[in-house]
Design an enzyme around this catalytic site. Structure first.
Site, PDB file in Angstrom:
ATOM      1  N   THR A 167       0.812  -1.209   0.000  1.00  0.00           N
ATOM      2  CA  THR A 167       0.000   0.000   0.000  1.00  0.00           C
ATOM      3  C   THR A 167       0.850   1.266   0.000  1.00  0.00           C
ATOM      4  O   THR A 167       1.994   1.254   0.479  1.00  0.00           O
ATOM      5  CB  THR A 167      -0.901  -0.013   1.253  1.00  0.00           C
ATOM      6  OG1 THR A 167      -1.514   1.262   1.413  1.00  0.00           O
ATOM      7  CG2 THR A 167      -0.119  -0.310   2.530  1.00  0.00           C
ATOM      8  N   ASP A 168       0.255   2.362  -0.452  1.00  0.00           N
ATOM      9  CA  ASP A 168       0.954   3.656  -0.386  1.00  0.00           C
ATOM     10  C   ASP A 168       1.055   4.166   1.056  1.00  0.00           C
ATOM     11  O   ASP A 168       1.840   5.075   1.347  1.00  0.00           O
ATOM     12  CB  ASP A 168       0.259   4.702  -1.274  1.00  0.00           C
ATOM     13  CG  ASP A 168      -1.202   4.977  -0.923  1.00  0.00           C
ATOM     14  OD1 ASP A 168      -1.734   4.342   0.017  1.00  0.00           O
ATOM     15  OD2 ASP A 168      -1.820   5.826  -1.598  1.00  0.00           O
ATOM     16  N   GLU A 169       0.244   3.589   1.960  1.00  0.00           N
ATOM     17  CA  GLU A 169       0.223   4.108   3.343  1.00  0.00           C
ATOM     18  C   GLU A 169       1.548   3.903   4.069  1.00  0.00           C
ATOM     19  O   GLU A 169       1.799   4.556   5.076  1.00  0.00           O
ATOM     20  CB  GLU A 169      -0.910   3.456   4.148  1.00  0.00           C
ATOM     21  CG  GLU A 169      -2.259   3.753   3.548  1.00  0.00           C
ATOM     22  CD  GLU A 169      -3.421   3.603   4.521  1.00  0.00           C
ATOM     23  OE1 GLU A 169      -3.200   3.489   5.731  1.00  0.00           O
ATOM     24  OE2 GLU A 169      -4.563   3.611   4.040  1.00  0.00           O
ATOM     25  N   LYS A 216       2.069  -3.323   7.441  1.00  0.00           N
ATOM     26  CA  LYS A 216       2.352  -3.525   6.010  1.00  0.00           C
ATOM     27  C   LYS A 216       3.802  -3.147   5.707  1.00  0.00           C
ATOM     28  O   LYS A 216       4.473  -3.811   4.912  1.00  0.00           O
ATOM     29  CB  LYS A 216       1.394  -2.679   5.146  1.00  0.00           C
ATOM     30  CG  LYS A 216      -0.040  -3.146   5.129  1.00  0.00           C
ATOM     31  CD  LYS A 216      -0.241  -4.526   4.526  1.00  0.00           C
ATOM     32  CE  LYS A 216      -0.010  -4.572   3.039  1.00  0.00           C
ATOM     33  NZ  LYS A 216      -0.370  -5.915   2.473  1.00  0.00           N
ATOM     34  N   TYR A 247      -1.973  -0.441  11.092  1.00  0.00           N
ATOM     35  CA  TYR A 247      -2.115  -1.120   9.796  1.00  0.00           C
ATOM     36  C   TYR A 247      -0.907  -0.842   8.906  1.00  0.00           C
ATOM     37  O   TYR A 247      -0.248  -1.766   8.415  1.00  0.00           O
ATOM     38  CB  TYR A 247      -3.408  -0.678   9.087  1.00  0.00           C
ATOM     39  CG  TYR A 247      -3.404  -0.991   7.597  1.00  0.00           C
ATOM     40  CD1 TYR A 247      -3.457  -2.303   7.152  1.00  0.00           C
ATOM     41  CD2 TYR A 247      -3.318   0.029   6.644  1.00  0.00           C
ATOM     42  CE1 TYR A 247      -3.420  -2.604   5.788  1.00  0.00           C
ATOM     43  CE2 TYR A 247      -3.286  -0.259   5.282  1.00  0.00           C
ATOM     44  CZ  TYR A 247      -3.336  -1.576   4.859  1.00  0.00           C
ATOM     45  OH  TYR A 247      -3.308  -1.868   3.516  1.00  0.00           O
TER      46      TYR A 247
HETATM   47  P1  NAD Z   1      -9.703  -7.230   2.296  1.00  0.00           P
HETATM   48  O1  NAD Z   1      -9.677  -6.954   3.760  1.00  0.00           O
HETATM   49  O2  NAD Z   1     -10.919  -6.928   1.514  1.00  0.00           O
HETATM   50  O3  NAD Z   1      -9.348  -8.761   2.027  1.00  0.00           O
HETATM   51  C1  NAD Z   1      -8.328  -9.442   2.711  1.00  0.00           C
HETATM   52  C2  NAD Z   1      -8.504 -10.931   2.439  1.00  0.00           C
HETATM   53  O4  NAD Z   1      -7.439 -11.614   3.119  1.00  0.00           O
HETATM   54  C3  NAD Z   1      -9.811 -11.508   2.997  1.00  0.00           C
HETATM   55  O5  NAD Z   1     -10.391 -12.380   2.060  1.00  0.00           O
HETATM   56  C4  NAD Z   1      -9.366 -12.268   4.254  1.00  0.00           C
HETATM   57  O6  NAD Z   1     -10.207 -13.383   4.554  1.00  0.00           O
HETATM   58  C5  NAD Z   1      -7.975 -12.724   3.852  1.00  0.00           C
HETATM   59  N1  NAD Z   1      -7.101 -12.974   4.994  1.00  0.00           N
HETATM   60  C6  NAD Z   1      -6.927 -12.209   6.107  1.00  0.00           C
HETATM   61  N2  NAD Z   1      -6.056 -12.781   6.934  1.00  0.00           N
HETATM   62  C7  NAD Z   1      -5.630 -13.922   6.338  1.00  0.00           C
HETATM   63  C8  NAD Z   1      -4.703 -14.944   6.690  1.00  0.00           C
HETATM   64  N3  NAD Z   1      -4.042 -14.907   7.842  1.00  0.00           N
HETATM   65  N4  NAD Z   1      -4.521 -15.975   5.834  1.00  0.00           N
HETATM   66  C9  NAD Z   1      -5.202 -16.038   4.658  1.00  0.00           C
HETATM   67  N5  NAD Z   1      -6.094 -15.115   4.279  1.00  0.00           N
HETATM   68  C10 NAD Z   1      -6.303 -14.060   5.094  1.00  0.00           C
HETATM   69  O7  NAD Z   1      -8.435  -6.451   1.713  1.00  0.00           O
HETATM   70  P2  NAD Z   1      -8.241  -5.757   0.296  1.00  0.00           P
HETATM   71  O8  NAD Z   1      -8.740  -4.373   0.347  1.00  0.00           O
HETATM   72  O9  NAD Z   1      -8.725  -6.676  -0.758  1.00  0.00           O
HETATM   73  O10 NAD Z   1      -6.654  -5.674   0.255  1.00  0.00           O
HETATM   74  C11 NAD Z   1      -5.872  -6.756  -0.270  1.00  0.00           C
HETATM   75  C12 NAD Z   1      -4.408  -6.400  -0.171  1.00  0.00           C
HETATM   76  O11 NAD Z   1      -4.154  -5.199  -0.900  1.00  0.00           O
HETATM   77  C13 NAD Z   1      -3.943  -6.122   1.255  1.00  0.00           C
HETATM   78  O12 NAD Z   1      -2.656  -6.645   1.403  1.00  0.00           O
HETATM   79  C14 NAD Z   1      -3.918  -4.603   1.356  1.00  0.00           C
HETATM   80  O13 NAD Z   1      -2.959  -4.163   2.276  1.00  0.00           O
HETATM   81  C15 NAD Z   1      -3.537  -4.222  -0.058  1.00  0.00           C
HETATM   82  N6  NAD Z   1      -4.014  -2.913  -0.530  1.00  0.00           N
HETATM   83  C16 NAD Z   1      -5.324  -2.550  -0.396  1.00  0.00           C
HETATM   84  C17 NAD Z   1      -5.762  -1.320  -0.911  1.00  0.00           C
HETATM   85  C18 NAD Z   1      -7.202  -0.894  -0.807  1.00  0.00           C
HETATM   86  O14 NAD Z   1      -7.521   0.250  -1.147  1.00  0.00           O
HETATM   87  N7  NAD Z   1      -8.129  -1.740  -0.382  1.00  0.00           N
HETATM   88  C19 NAD Z   1      -4.851  -0.473  -1.542  1.00  0.00           C
HETATM   89  C20 NAD Z   1      -3.509  -0.872  -1.641  1.00  0.00           C
HETATM   90  C21 NAD Z   1      -3.105  -2.104  -1.151  1.00  0.00           C
HETATM   91  O1  DAU Z   2      -4.129   3.975   0.539  1.00  0.00           O
HETATM   92  C1  DAU Z   2      -4.369   2.600   0.430  1.00  0.00           C
HETATM   93  C2  DAU Z   2      -5.205   2.153   1.599  1.00  0.00           C
HETATM   94  O2  DAU Z   2      -6.518   2.635   1.375  1.00  0.00           O
HETATM   95  C3  DAU Z   2      -5.204   0.637   1.790  1.00  0.00           C
HETATM   96  O3  DAU Z   2      -3.906   0.221   2.113  1.00  0.00           O
HETATM   97  C4  DAU Z   2      -6.172   0.254   2.904  1.00  0.00           C
HETATM   98  O4  DAU Z   2      -6.234  -1.159   3.001  1.00  0.00           O
HETATM   99  C5  DAU Z   2      -7.538   0.799   2.569  1.00  0.00           C
HETATM  100  O5  DAU Z   2      -8.440   0.513   3.611  1.00  0.00           O
HETATM  101  C6  DAU Z   2      -7.475   2.310   2.341  1.00  0.00           C
HETATM  102  O6  DAU Z   2      -7.186   3.012   3.579  1.00  0.00           O
HETATM  103  P1  DAU Z   2      -7.925   4.378   3.985  1.00  0.00           P
HETATM  104  O7  DAU Z   2      -7.833   4.548   5.427  1.00  0.00           O
HETATM  105  O8  DAU Z   2      -7.452   5.493   3.113  1.00  0.00           O
HETATM  106  O9  DAU Z   2      -9.418   3.996   3.492  1.00  0.00           O
HETATM  107  P2  DAU Z   2     -10.859   4.242   4.149  1.00  0.00           P
HETATM  108  O10 DAU Z   2     -11.861   3.906   3.110  1.00  0.00           O
HETATM  109  O11 DAU Z   2     -10.976   3.627   5.480  1.00  0.00           O
HETATM  110  O12 DAU Z   2     -10.873   5.830   4.343  1.00  0.00           O
HETATM  111  C7  DAU Z   2     -10.708   6.711   3.240  1.00  0.00           C
HETATM  112  C8  DAU Z   2     -10.713   8.122   3.783  1.00  0.00           C
HETATM  113  O13 DAU Z   2     -12.048   8.428   4.234  1.00  0.00           O
HETATM  114  C9  DAU Z   2      -9.811   8.330   4.992  1.00  0.00           C
HETATM  115  O14 DAU Z   2      -9.255   9.640   4.938  1.00  0.00           O
HETATM  116  C10 DAU Z   2     -10.758   8.222   6.188  1.00  0.00           C
HETATM  117  C11 DAU Z   2     -12.062   8.765   5.634  1.00  0.00           C
HETATM  118  N1  DAU Z   2     -13.295   8.167   6.216  1.00  0.00           N
HETATM  119  C12 DAU Z   2     -13.403   6.818   6.252  1.00  0.00           C
HETATM  120  C13 DAU Z   2     -14.524   6.208   6.790  1.00  0.00           C
HETATM  121  C14 DAU Z   2     -14.635   4.708   6.865  1.00  0.00           C
HETATM  122  C15 DAU Z   2     -14.318   8.990   6.646  1.00  0.00           C
HETATM  123  O15 DAU Z   2     -14.231  10.236   6.573  1.00  0.00           O
HETATM  124  N2  DAU Z   2     -15.440   8.403   7.170  1.00  0.00           N
HETATM  125  C16 DAU Z   2     -15.583   7.049   7.278  1.00  0.00           C
HETATM  126  O16 DAU Z   2     -16.632   6.575   7.797  1.00  0.00           O
END
Ligand code: NAD
Ligand code: DAU
Length: 359
Positions: A132-134, A162, A158
């Protein structure tokens, strides 16, 4: 065949669905099915014997060893993680276990397997770690977007977990020669996004007549990428990425949260107007800010564009409209996952903050 972990979650399931649109190579999908894993996401693959689902944990070394020797994958793509920042603030332990310890066990099992391969297969093998970019921390308003050289400054449990996993992956390449690739992507959105994250939560709450919670002043900036574009980037990196390299993935779509929520309301006003004729924007509620809330993320995706020729297909305008339409068309999916434990989470996260109504 390839082994994909965490592919019952949001991005992983989109990746596997996308994989079979362009590819006939088998996928072993290892997922623990936490609250975020949902086999319904993969319903479209029923009857496809090239998709093999295994219920299990990336921290289970014995299971990993068995799966690797049985299926002999040419690559592992690691999506498995705990992914929600707010949950990591309420309880970091699962994040440490899966994102750090789990990744370590996965790397160890893969290293042993990789060492046992004949030379040609060893050379061709890839371990792609999805990150992730975080991990780069928060940007000031005028700072340039994150490049792959940006220093790691994770701010939440988190992102720290990562970051630790990224470092382990890097170390396994430098120390043991494991052929790794790492991608650091910005915020994804699209189908099958669990409604704890901003975009699906707002769509869900809007339609349910509930408040749309904006943390703080809503001026935090995220850089949004349509999930299918993330999937194509991962496929491209797997295919052509240089071993040991990191690729930042993003769509050059920076947007303040409030603007994203207003855009969602405007699309919903058009596609499914409220019965009273008012805008969904009326439901916006300012709530207490996220502790340690990162102000701005922005990805400089020049490297993957220049070196691998990858480009996103969707703009934010086209992707967000498709996403809202998908949620409107898939209300059964939303209903099925917003019962039970989801309700408990919403109670934990929003019961205190909702009342504060504070900017
Ligand atoms: P998600 O939470 O929707 O899905 C995670 C999946 O991993 C789920 O199916 C869960 O059951 C499985 N899981 C959790 N723990 C596990 C374990 N110990 N063994 C096997 N499976 C397990 O997450 P996502 O949003 O799909 O993100 C997927 C990946 O991409 C993550 O590594 C996250 O850090 C990264 N990522 C997410 C975003 C985003 O915006 N969602 C952006 C950049 C990177
Ligand atoms: O940047 C990549 C990341 O993006 C991934 O690594 C994470 O897995 C993914 O969850 C996401 O993280 P964020 O914290 O940016 O996403 P989230 O959707 O939780 O929040 C997006 C923005 O919105 C953040 O600034 C917090 C704000 N927010 C979020 C929620 C859930 C609100 O203002 N209200 C809310 O109820």
């Amino acid at each position: 065949m390839i082994l994909v972990t965490g592919a019952a979650g949001f991005i992983g399931s989109n990746f596997v669905l996308d994989w079979f649109e362009t590819n006939n190579e088998a996928v072993v999908n290892l997922d623990k099915l936490t609250y975020a894993g949902n086999l319904q996401n993969l319903a479209g693959l029923q009857g496809n014997d090239k998709h093999i689902f295994v219920h299990g944990d990336i921290g289970d070394s014995a299971l990993l060893t068995k799966l690797l020797s049985e299926h002999k994958p040419r690559a592992v793509v690691n999506f498995a993680a705990e992914s929600h920042v707010d949950r990591s603030i309420h309880g970091p332990e699962d994040f440490i276990q899966t994102n750090i310890v789990g990744t370590f066990h996965l790397l160890e099992a893969v290293r042993t397997y990789w060492n046992s391969l004949p030379e040609k297969e060893k050379q061709d093998f890839r371990f792609l770690h999805v990150s992730t970019d975080e991990v780069y921390g928060s940007l000031g308003a005028d700072e340039p977007a994150f490049t792959e050289k940006h220093q790691y400054e994770p701010n939440s449990p988190y992102s720290a977990s990562k970051a630790a996993s990224d470092h382990l992956v890097r170390a396994y390449h430098h120390t043991y020669g494991l052929p790794v690739l790492t991608t650091n992507c910005s915020n994804n959105y699209g189908p099958y996004h669990f409604p704890e994250k901003l975009i699906p939560l707002v769509i869900h709450n809007a339609l349910a007549g509930k408040s749309l919670p904006i943390y703080g002043d809503g001026q935090q900036i995220r850089d949004w990428l349509y999930v299918k574009d993330h999937c194509s980037a991962i496929r491209r990196v797997l295919e052509a990425g240089a071993v040991g390299e990191v690729y930042n993935v993003g769509g050059w779509n920076e947007n303040p949260n409030l603007e994203v929520v207003n855009t969602l309301c405007a699309i919903l006003d058009e596609l499914q107007p409220r019965t009273d004729g008012e805008s969904y924007a009326k439901q916006i509620t300012y709530v207490k800010d996220r502790p340690g809330h990162d102000k701005r993320y922005a990805i400089d995706a020049s490297k993957i564009e220049r070196e691998l020729g990858w480009k996103p297909v969707e703009t934010f305008e086209t992707g967000i409209k498709k996403t809202v339409q998908w949620y409107l068309d898939n209300q059964d999916w939303v209903t099925n996952i917003t019962t039970g434990v989801y309700r408990d989470w919403v109670q934990t996260q929003y019961s205190a903050v909702d009342k504060s109504n504070a900017k």
